[in-house]
Design a protein around this motif. Structure first.
Motif, mmCIF file in Angstrom:
data_model
loop_
_atom_site.group_PDB
_atom_site.id
_atom_site.type_symbol
_atom_site.label_atom_id
_atom_site.label_comp_id
_atom_site.label_asym_id
_atom_site.label_seq_id
_atom_site.Cartn_x
_atom_site.Cartn_y
_atom_site.Cartn_z
ATOM 1 N N VAL A 138 -3.663 -1.962 13.709
ATOM 2 C CA VAL A 138 -3.367 -2.439 12.531
ATOM 3 C C VAL A 138 -1.934 -2.781 12.551
ATOM 4 C CG1 VAL A 138 -3.109 -1.217 10.353
ATOM 5 C CG2 VAL A 138 -4.827 -0.475 11.907
ATOM 6 N N THR A 139 -1.807 -4.101 11.928
ATOM 7 C CA THR A 139 -0.510 -4.589 11.851
ATOM 8 C C THR A 139 0.110 -4.530 10.528
ATOM 9 O OG1 THR A 139 -1.453 -6.586 11.162
ATOM 10 C CG2 THR A 139 -1.201 -6.366 13.696
ATOM 11 N N GLN A 140 1.416 -4.758 10.494
ATOM 12 C CA GLN A 140 2.295 -4.798 9.208
ATOM 13 C C GLN A 140 1.752 -5.735 8.081
ATOM 14 O OE1 GLN A 140 6.513 -4.586 9.793
ATOM 15 N NE2 GLN A 140 6.828 -5.656 8.125
ATOM 16 N N GLY A 141 1.026 -6.627 8.316
ATOM 17 C CA GLY A 141 0.446 -7.497 7.376
ATOM 18 C C GLY A 141 -0.261 -8.598 7.781
ATOM 19 N N SER A 142 -0.664 -9.454 6.864
ATOM 20 C CA SER A 142 -1.877 -10.504 7.328
ATOM 21 C C SER A 142 -1.138 -11.902 7.390
ATOM 22 C CB SER A 142 -2.877 -10.522 6.263
ATOM 23 O OG SER A 142 -2.669 -10.527 5.066
ATOM 24 N N THR A 143 0.013 -11.869 6.789
ATOM 25 C CA THR A 143 0.320 -13.360 6.708
ATOM 26 C C THR A 143 0.925 -14.023 7.780
ATOM 27 O OG1 THR A 143 2.798 -12.686 6.534
ATOM 28 C CG2 THR A 143 1.487 -12.706 4.282
ATOM 29 N N THR B 227 -6.140 -1.124 5.358
ATOM 30 C CA THR B 227 -6.578 0.338 5.816
ATOM 31 C C THR B 227 -5.442 1.116 6.140
ATOM 32 O OG1 THR B 227 -8.450 1.706 6.759
ATOM 33 C CG2 THR B 227 -7.193 0.056 8.197
ATOM 34 N N LEU B 228 -5.767 2.166 6.499
ATOM 35 C CA LEU B 228 -4.591 3.108 6.899
ATOM 36 C C LEU B 228 -5.175 3.553 8.441
ATOM 37 C CD1 LEU B 228 -2.263 4.988 6.334
ATOM 38 C CD2 LEU B 228 -3.685 6.697 5.684
ATOM 39 N N ALA B 229 -4.197 3.356 9.431
ATOM 40 C CA ALA B 229 -4.550 3.377 10.960
ATOM 41 C C ALA B 229 -4.690 5.205 11.120
ATOM 42 C CB ALA B 229 -3.283 3.168 11.784
ATOM 43 N N ASP B 230 -5.499 5.281 12.203
ATOM 44 C CA ASP B 230 -5.912 6.565 12.694
ATOM 45 C C ASP B 230 -4.628 7.103 13.518
ATOM 46 O OD1 ASP B 230 -8.586 7.035 11.906
ATOM 47 O OD2 ASP B 230 -9.305 5.556 13.479
ATOM 48 N N VAL B 231 -3.897 6.228 14.082
ATOM 49 C CA VAL B 231 -2.784 6.707 15.017
ATOM 50 C C VAL B 231 -1.575 5.891 14.578
ATOM 51 C CG1 VAL B 231 -1.759 7.094 17.144
ATOM 52 C CG2 VAL B 231 -4.005 7.628 16.788
ATOM 53 N N VAL B 232 -0.550 6.217 14.003
ATOM 54 C CA VAL B 232 0.823 5.553 13.778
ATOM 55 C C VAL B 232 1.561 5.335 15.020
ATOM 56 C CG1 VAL B 232 3.055 5.500 12.614
ATOM 57 C CG2 VAL B 232 0.969 6.379 11.513
ATOM 58 N N THR B 233 1.825 4.127 15.551
ATOM 59 C CA THR B 233 2.381 3.753 16.740
ATOM 60 C C THR B 233 4.003 3.453 16.608
ATOM 61 O OG1 THR B 233 1.502 1.471 16.951
ATOM 62 C CG2 THR B 233 0.179 3.351 18.123
ATOM 63 N N PRO C 63 7.377 4.015 14.966
ATOM 64 C CA PRO C 63 8.326 5.039 14.368
ATOM 65 C C PRO C 63 8.640 4.657 12.831
ATOM 66 C CG PRO C 63 8.943 4.872 16.500
ATOM 67 C CD PRO C 63 7.738 3.738 16.262
ATOM 68 N N GLY C 64 8.415 5.519 11.904
ATOM 69 C CA GLY C 64 8.935 5.390 10.565
ATOM 70 C C GLY C 64 7.828 4.497 9.575
ATOM 71 N N ALA C 65 6.798 4.058 10.500
ATOM 72 C CA ALA C 65 5.946 3.385 9.602
ATOM 73 C C ALA C 65 4.806 4.368 8.800
ATOM 74 C CB ALA C 65 5.031 2.024 10.408
ATOM 75 N N SER C 66 4.287 4.007 7.800
ATOM 76 C CA SER C 66 3.348 4.802 7.165
ATOM 77 C C SER C 66 1.967 4.724 7.609
ATOM 78 C CB SER C 66 3.392 4.216 5.466
ATOM 79 O OG SER C 66 2.441 2.924 5.378
ATOM 80 N N GLY C 67 1.638 3.654 8.290
ATOM 81 C CA GLY C 67 0.164 3.543 9.026
ATOM 82 C C GLY C 67 -0.576 2.578 8.190
ATOM 83 N N TRP C 68 -0.178 2.225 7.064
ATOM 84 C CA TRP C 68 -0.917 1.225 6.020
ATOM 85 C C TRP C 68 -0.822 -0.183 6.751
ATOM 86 C CZ3 TRP C 68 -4.598 1.849 2.644
ATOM 87 C CH2 TRP C 68 -4.547 2.993 2.043
ATOM 88 N N GLY C 69 -1.939 -1.067 6.821
ATOM 89 C CA GLY C 69 -1.649 -2.271 7.379
ATOM 90 C C GLY C 69 -3.260 -2.956 7.061
ATOM 91 N N MET D 106 0.807 -1.238 0.059
ATOM 92 C CA MET D 106 0.099 -0.057 -0.058
ATOM 93 C C MET D 106 0.788 1.328 -0.006
ATOM 94 S SD MET D 106 -3.186 -0.411 0.160
ATOM 95 C CE MET D 106 -4.047 -2.041 -0.109
ATOM 96 N N PRO D 107 0.471 2.318 -0.512
ATOM 97 C CA PRO D 107 1.180 3.595 -0.940
ATOM 98 C C PRO D 107 1.189 4.198 0.778
ATOM 99 C CG PRO D 107 -0.732 3.576 -1.979
ATOM 100 C CD PRO D 107 -0.677 2.534 -1.413
ATOM 101 N N THR D 108 2.119 5.155 0.588
ATOM 102 C CA THR D 108 2.176 6.103 2.051
ATOM 103 C C THR D 108 1.225 6.916 1.821
ATOM 104 O OG1 THR D 108 4.491 5.670 2.150
ATOM 105 C CG2 THR D 108 3.676 7.600 3.244
ATOM 106 N N ALA D 109 0.548 7.273 2.848
ATOM 107 C CA ALA D 109 -0.759 8.382 2.901
ATOM 108 C C ALA D 109 -0.789 8.651 4.256
ATOM 109 C CB ALA D 109 -2.041 7.836 2.217
ATOM 110 N N THR D 110 -1.781 9.641 4.555
ATOM 111 C CA THR D 110 -1.890 10.405 5.927
ATOM 112 C C THR D 110 -3.515 10.362 6.051
ATOM 113 O OG1 THR D 110 -0.121 11.934 5.661
ATOM 114 C CG2 THR D 110 -1.712 12.298 7.370
#
Length: 143
Positions: free
Chosen positions: A60-65, A107-113, A115-121, A1-5
């Protein structure tokens, strides 16, 4: 997923602490709920989205695998009316109020927890009102 806010209530949020999933109950567990997600959500970086109701605030986690590295939290999504891009079958979700599933919504998280993550997960189907045990969430496209 692309980086977004993602912005909710007009605020862009950033956090570095962890949040415990399941802190806010709004409805019965996903296994007991019916219906489907509905209504087009915003187009985010070219991706169409659909709205679903979530009954708990969850990670929201990094992936589903099934791989351990993919289960790291990147952020949190608050309970409420949220948009999702698609869903994918993966590792087992955390059990929330007795609901069981292995489908994850992107989806994109409401709050990024993290550091350095885009929030997509990936967000667990067990936190979505419109889900059923061990089934994809109705109305959300498959990735």
């Amino acid at each position: 997923m692309p980086t977004a806010t993602k912005s909710r209530f007009g605020l862009a949020l950033l956090a570095t602490g962890a949040v415990v999933a399941g802190t806010l109950a709004l409805a019965p567990p996903a296994g007991a709920a019916g219906g489907s997600c509905s209504g087009p959500g915003p187009t985010v970086n070219g991706y169409a989205t659909v709205y679903c109701d979530t009954y708990v605030t969850a990670s929201v986690t990094q992936g589903s695998t099934p791989y351990e590295g993919d289960s790291r939290e990147v952020g949190i999504l608050y309970a409420g009316h949220n948009w999702f891009v698609c869903q994918i079958k993966g590792r087992e979700n955390p059990v929330i109020q007795g609901a069981h599933n292995n489908w994850w919504l992107e989806t994109l998280a409401d709050v990024v927890t993290r550091p350095g993550a885009s929030g997509w997960g990936s967000f667990p189907a067990t936190a979505v009102v419109q889900g059923g045990d061990w089934e994809p969430v109705p109305g959300v496209p498959i990735c």
